[in-house]
Scaffold this motif. Structure first.
Motif: not given
Length: 138
Positions: A86-98, A100-104, A109-117
């Protein structure tokens, strides 16, 4: 001052912790009631309760029978899983979506660019050194 408070509250750590404590406390009573009124009677169909009403496996010990209360273990596992779901699906997941939307919306960028090896960097260095050592054309 209001902006600072808003940033503090919208931090994932604070909200997640507060939500988990409040929902966990409130929802635990409901889950315990469901388990004791539905799950424990189902378990009692397979195991006979002892004289204290404990449901589980009874083993004869040195000073008489001892019952391992399996129903209490099942009760705790079901309560934990129900509250966590209940805590995950009602609160944590919607907060993570929120978040992500605020960051977009901010254009981050959602993920940092990968550095060369290391191998790719070494190849680039080798190529640059080869270019520098080649004699100029006349």
């Amino acid at each position: 001052m209001i902006k600072g408070f808003k940033e503090f509250i919208l931090r994932g750590n604070v909200i997640d912790l507060a939500v988990a404590v409040v929902i966990g406390a409130a929802f635990t009573a409901v889950v315990n009631a469901i388990v004791s009124s539905i799950i424990n009677p189902i378990i009692a169909l397979f195991w006979k309760p002892d004289e204290n009403g404990a449901i589980g496996i009874t083993v004869n010990g040195l000073w008489g029978p001892v019952t391992f209360p399996i129903s209490d273990l099942i009760n705790a596992i079901i309560a934990f899983l129900a509250v966590a779901i209940v805590v995950y699906f009602v609160f944590v997941h919607p907060m993570n979506v929120m978040k992500e939307r605020a960051a977009a919306k901010q254009g981050l960028p959602e993920e940092p660019e990968a550095l060369p090896s290391e191998a790719e960097l070494l190849v680039q260095i080798r190529d640059l050194l080869e270019k520098q050592q080649t004699p100029p054309l006349k």
